[in-house]
Design a protein around this motif. Structure first.
Motif, PDB file in Angstrom:
ATOM      1  N   GLY A  42      46.699  40.272  39.330  1.00 28.85           N
ATOM      2  CA  GLY A  42      46.735  39.337  40.441  1.00 28.85           C
ATOM      3  C   GLY A  42      45.442  39.283  41.224  1.00 28.85           C
ATOM      4  O   GLY A  42      44.958  38.204  41.580  1.00 28.85           O
ATOM      5  N   LEU A  43      44.851  40.469  41.478  1.00 30.29           N
ATOM      6  CA  LEU A  43      43.649  40.518  42.320  1.00 30.29           C
ATOM      7  C   LEU A  43      42.412  39.986  41.611  1.00 30.29           C
ATOM      8  O   LEU A  43      41.619  39.233  42.189  1.00 30.29           O
ATOM      9  CB  LEU A  43      43.419  41.948  42.812  1.00 30.29           C
ATOM     10  CG  LEU A  43      44.424  42.452  43.857  1.00 30.29           C
ATOM     11  CD1 LEU A  43      44.171  43.916  44.183  1.00 30.29           C
ATOM     12  CD2 LEU A  43      44.343  41.606  45.124  1.00 30.29           C
ATOM     13  N   PHE A  44      42.222  40.376  40.333  1.00 30.44           N
ATOM     14  CA  PHE A  44      41.020  39.865  39.662  1.00 30.44           C
ATOM     15  C   PHE A  44      41.133  38.357  39.461  1.00 30.44           C
ATOM     16  O   PHE A  44      40.142  37.618  39.577  1.00 30.44           O
ATOM     17  CB  PHE A  44      40.772  40.607  38.339  1.00 30.44           C
ATOM     18  CG  PHE A  44      41.213  39.893  37.089  1.00 30.44           C
ATOM     19  CD1 PHE A  44      40.513  38.808  36.591  1.00 30.44           C
ATOM     20  CD2 PHE A  44      42.336  40.318  36.383  1.00 30.44           C
ATOM     21  CE1 PHE A  44      40.915  38.152  35.427  1.00 30.44           C
ATOM     22  CE2 PHE A  44      42.750  39.682  35.231  1.00 30.44           C
ATOM     23  CZ  PHE A  44      42.041  38.585  34.751  1.00 30.44           C
ATOM     24  N   TYR A  45      42.351  37.872  39.180  1.00 30.89           N
ATOM     25  CA  TYR A  45      42.594  36.440  39.035  1.00 30.89           C
ATOM     26  C   TYR A  45      42.281  35.730  40.347  1.00 30.89           C
ATOM     27  O   TYR A  45      41.610  34.685  40.378  1.00 30.89           O
ATOM     28  CB  TYR A  45      44.053  36.256  38.634  1.00 30.89           C
ATOM     29  CG  TYR A  45      44.442  34.925  38.042  1.00 30.89           C
ATOM     30  CD1 TYR A  45      43.610  33.810  38.085  1.00 30.89           C
ATOM     31  CD2 TYR A  45      45.695  34.765  37.438  1.00 30.89           C
ATOM     32  CE1 TYR A  45      43.993  32.600  37.542  1.00 30.89           C
ATOM     33  CE2 TYR A  45      46.091  33.549  36.897  1.00 30.89           C
ATOM     34  CZ  TYR A  45      45.245  32.475  36.955  1.00 30.89           C
ATOM     35  OH  TYR A  45      45.639  31.264  36.420  1.00 30.89           O
ATOM     36  N   MET A  46      42.734  36.304  41.467  1.00 33.18           N
ATOM     37  CA  MET A  46      42.503  35.697  42.773  1.00 33.18           C
ATOM     38  C   MET A  46      41.018  35.696  43.126  1.00 33.18           C
ATOM     39  O   MET A  46      40.493  34.694  43.627  1.00 33.18           O
ATOM     40  CB  MET A  46      43.290  36.436  43.848  1.00 33.18           C
ATOM     41  CG  MET A  46      43.141  35.832  45.238  1.00 33.18           C
ATOM     42  SD  MET A  46      44.257  36.561  46.465  1.00 33.18           S
ATOM     43  CE  MET A  46      43.586  38.224  46.570  1.00 33.18           C
ATOM     44  N   CYS A  47      40.332  36.807  42.874  1.00 31.74           N
ATOM     45  CA  CYS A  47      38.904  36.899  43.213  1.00 31.74           C
ATOM     46  C   CYS A  47      38.054  35.997  42.335  1.00 31.74           C
ATOM     47  O   CYS A  47      36.971  35.570  42.740  1.00 31.74           O
ATOM     48  CB  CYS A  47      38.431  38.345  43.085  1.00 31.74           C
ATOM     49  SG  CYS A  47      39.112  39.451  44.339  1.00 31.74           S
ATOM     50  N   GLN A  48      38.537  35.706  41.140  1.00 26.60           N
ATOM     51  CA  GLN A  48      37.811  34.794  40.262  1.00 26.60           C
ATOM     52  C   GLN A  48      38.055  33.346  40.659  1.00 26.60           C
ATOM     53  O   GLN A  48      37.139  32.535  40.728  1.00 26.60           O
ATOM     54  CB  GLN A  48      38.228  35.019  38.807  1.00 26.60           C
ATOM     55  CG  GLN A  48      37.461  34.164  37.801  1.00 26.60           C
ATOM     56  CD  GLN A  48      38.111  32.824  37.526  1.00 26.60           C
ATOM     57  OE1 GLN A  48      39.338  32.696  37.612  1.00 26.60           O
ATOM     58  NE2 GLN A  48      37.310  31.816  37.243  1.00 26.60           N
ATOM     59  N   ILE A  49      39.323  33.029  40.951  1.00 29.86           N
ATOM     60  CA  ILE A  49      39.678  31.628  41.135  1.00 29.86           C
ATOM     61  C   ILE A  49      39.405  31.123  42.553  1.00 29.86           C
ATOM     62  O   ILE A  49      39.224  29.929  42.758  1.00 29.86           O
ATOM     63  CB  ILE A  49      41.160  31.401  40.768  1.00 29.86           C
ATOM     64  CG1 ILE A  49      41.384  29.945  40.393  1.00 29.86           C
ATOM     65  CG2 ILE A  49      42.091  31.820  41.899  1.00 29.86           C
ATOM     66  CD1 ILE A  49      42.762  29.649  39.863  1.00 29.86           C
ATOM     67  N   VAL A  54      37.600  45.796  41.532  1.00 29.83           N
ATOM     68  CA  VAL A  54      38.951  45.900  40.985  1.00 29.83           C
ATOM     69  C   VAL A  54      38.897  46.079  39.465  1.00 29.83           C
ATOM     70  O   VAL A  54      39.613  46.908  38.891  1.00 29.83           O
ATOM     71  CB  VAL A  54      39.772  44.639  41.344  1.00 29.83           C
ATOM     72  CG1 VAL A  54      41.068  44.582  40.538  1.00 29.83           C
ATOM     73  CG2 VAL A  54      40.079  44.616  42.838  1.00 29.83           C
ATOM     74  N   SER A  55      38.017  45.321  38.809  1.00 26.98           N
ATOM     75  CA  SER A  55      37.889  45.427  37.356  1.00 26.98           C
ATOM     76  C   SER A  55      37.293  46.765  36.941  1.00 26.98           C
ATOM     77  O   SER A  55      37.718  47.363  35.938  1.00 26.98           O
ATOM     78  CB  SER A  55      37.016  44.283  36.831  1.00 26.98           C
ATOM     79  OG  SER A  55      37.578  43.032  37.156  1.00 26.98           O
TER      80      SER A  55
END
Length: 470
Positions: free
Chosen positions: A258-265, A425-426
């Motif tokens: 969820g967090l990496f997706y959010m930080c990317q998008i 996060v990654s």
């Protein structure tokens, strides 16, 4: 436990057809989310929309995606991928057709919300179905193709909107939203006849149906004993309830996805949505031609995904996502220099960001499908999508405020900060899943991976011989 006939199969016509059919959903998602931005000018004039109503229309789809991802991923795990796969597209067709006949702002808001729910539902539906059918060594690349289709859909929407506005002016906005109904119907036709996921069937103890689906799609016969063993392994997995996403070993994976997706998008969605506005802040793009600028931005993001599609299956998911986030922050920091930057530097930075963002972009749907077992795979994908859309909504809402109050430079630096959170996060939580079966990648980190049990002695020669001949 895994099914060798799927994990070790060579790519064939079925895999390619399934990939294109699954990619149709993300293509429509990109198109539907982008065409509203082009049609809103004419819609606002004809329906006399207020600023608040325009904001509601823009936010309705994002709220719908949050709801659709959060709830319908779990429904997909309960009812099956194939059933939801078709229902979802039927809803998109119906809501798109009704959008042509709206006469009031509240009707637009409701239909955009419904479209958003269907879009949010499609993410876990299509990605889980494809992940459970494709061979291990091609899984990362083929799942990445789905997100590629999203950008192509967005670019197509801006291009179609530009052409229609040039030909008939903004009064053609009904034709713009109507064009999505035609595309939805075409994708629905592509999806008819798609077989159910064998892994989902096995997880429900329906081994005969799984065997028939594999034989029909791949031309391979899987020994009943192997499927029964796979069924027992799938049903023995304790982590098969929605609440298990938020406890134990899977909590970290849920937070990571969820967090990496959010930080990317969050920065990316803001750049995509307000690309013309941002370019205008640097003195680039205005009027209807700004839609061509948005289309070009989308195409550049597509080009950024291409090298990442090859790297995730060649060098691995973990190095790709870590290095990509680190490199994505660099052009945003440079853009922090503000409007004093030369035009060439601005364009170069936008292109560099798009190129480097390919890594986490193509992994948005790969990681959620690999890190969770069949019983909660679609649920996990839906939850990750919902978390990401919180950031997308906030970014979309706050970006114009930040541009007006803080200026372009500080706004870009905030984007760089969000990107660095994704890198951290990654670095802490990204796992390597390249080349492994879904049974192995979805096993809890503290538990031994569930490997395929060898076939029965009497069936081993037959099974291996059948695999070789096919």
């Amino acid at each position: 436990m895994s099914i060798r006939a799927i994990d070790e199969a060579p790519l064939n016509r079925f895999h390619r057809k399934l990939t294109w059919a699954c990619a149709g959903g993300p293509f429509l998602d990109g198109y539907l989310l982008s065409i509203i931005g082009v049609s809103l000018v004419g819609m606002s004039h004809e329906l006399s929309l207020t600023t608040a109503e325009e904001s509601l229309i823009g936010a309705a789809a994002l709220v719908g995606i949050f709801v659709g991802g959060l709830f319908f991923g779990a429904v997909t795990d309960r009812l099956g991928r194939e059933a939801m796969y078709t229902i979802d597209l039927a809803v998109l067709v119906g809501a798109s057709v009704l959008s042509v006949f709206v006469t009031e702002s509240w009707q637009v808001v409701i239909l955009r919300f419904v479209l958003g729910v269907a879009i949010g539902a499609d993410y876990p539906i299509a990605t889980s179905l494809l992940a459970e059918w494709v061979p291990n060594k091609h899984r990362g690349r083929l799942l990445g193709v789905l997100i590629l289709a999203w950008y192509i859909g967005a670019a197509a929407a801006y291009a179609v909107g530009f052409v229609m506005a040039e030909i008939g002016g903004h009064g053609t906005w009904r034709w713009m939203v109507g064009s999505s109904a035609v595309l939805c119907a075409l994708v629905l036709l592509m999806r008819l006849g798609t077989p159910e996921s064998p892994l989902w069937l096995v997880s429900k103890g329906r081994t005969d149906e799984a065997q028939a689906a594999i034989r029909r799609a791949l031309g391979r016969t899987v020994p009943t004993r192997e499927l029964i063993a796979a069924s027992a392994a799938e049903q023995s997995v304790v982590q098969s309830r929605v609440r298990d996403l938020f406890q134990g070993a899977y909590l970290r994976r849920t937070l990571f996805c969820g967090l990496f997706y959010m930080c990317q998008i969050t920065p990316m969605f803001a750049l995509m949505t307000f690309g013309p506005t941002i370019l205008g802040s640097f003195g680039l793009g205005e009027g209807n031609s700004s839609h061509l600028g948005s289309a070009l931005i989308s195409i550049v993001f597509v080009l950024g995904c291409l090298p990442a599609l090859r790297m995730v299956d060649r060098i691995g998911r973990r190095p790709v996502i870590i290095w990509s986030f680190a490199l994505m922050a660099v052009p945003l920091v440079v853009l922090g220099g503000g409007s004093s930057l030369p035009v060439a530097a601005v364009i170069l930075c936008f292109c560099a960001y798009a190129l480097f963002s390919g890594g986490p972009t193509v992994l948005e749907w790969t990681y959620p499908n690999e890190l969770f077992p069949t019983g909660i795979r679609a649920t996990a994908g839906g939850v990750a999508t919902s978390i990401s859309r919180v950031g997308a909504a906030l970014g979309t809402y706050l970006l114009p405020i930040s541009l007006s109050r803080l200026g372009i430079g500080p706004t870009m630096l905030i984007g760089a900060g969000i990107t660095l959170v994704g890198w951290l996060v990654s670095l802490l939580w990204a796992e390597e899943t390249r080349g492994r079966t879904l049974a192995e990648t979805s096993a809890p980190p503290t538990a031994p991976a569930r490997r395929s049990a060898p076939p029965a002695k009497g069936a081993a020669g037959l099974a291996d011989g059948e695999l070789e001949r096919s």
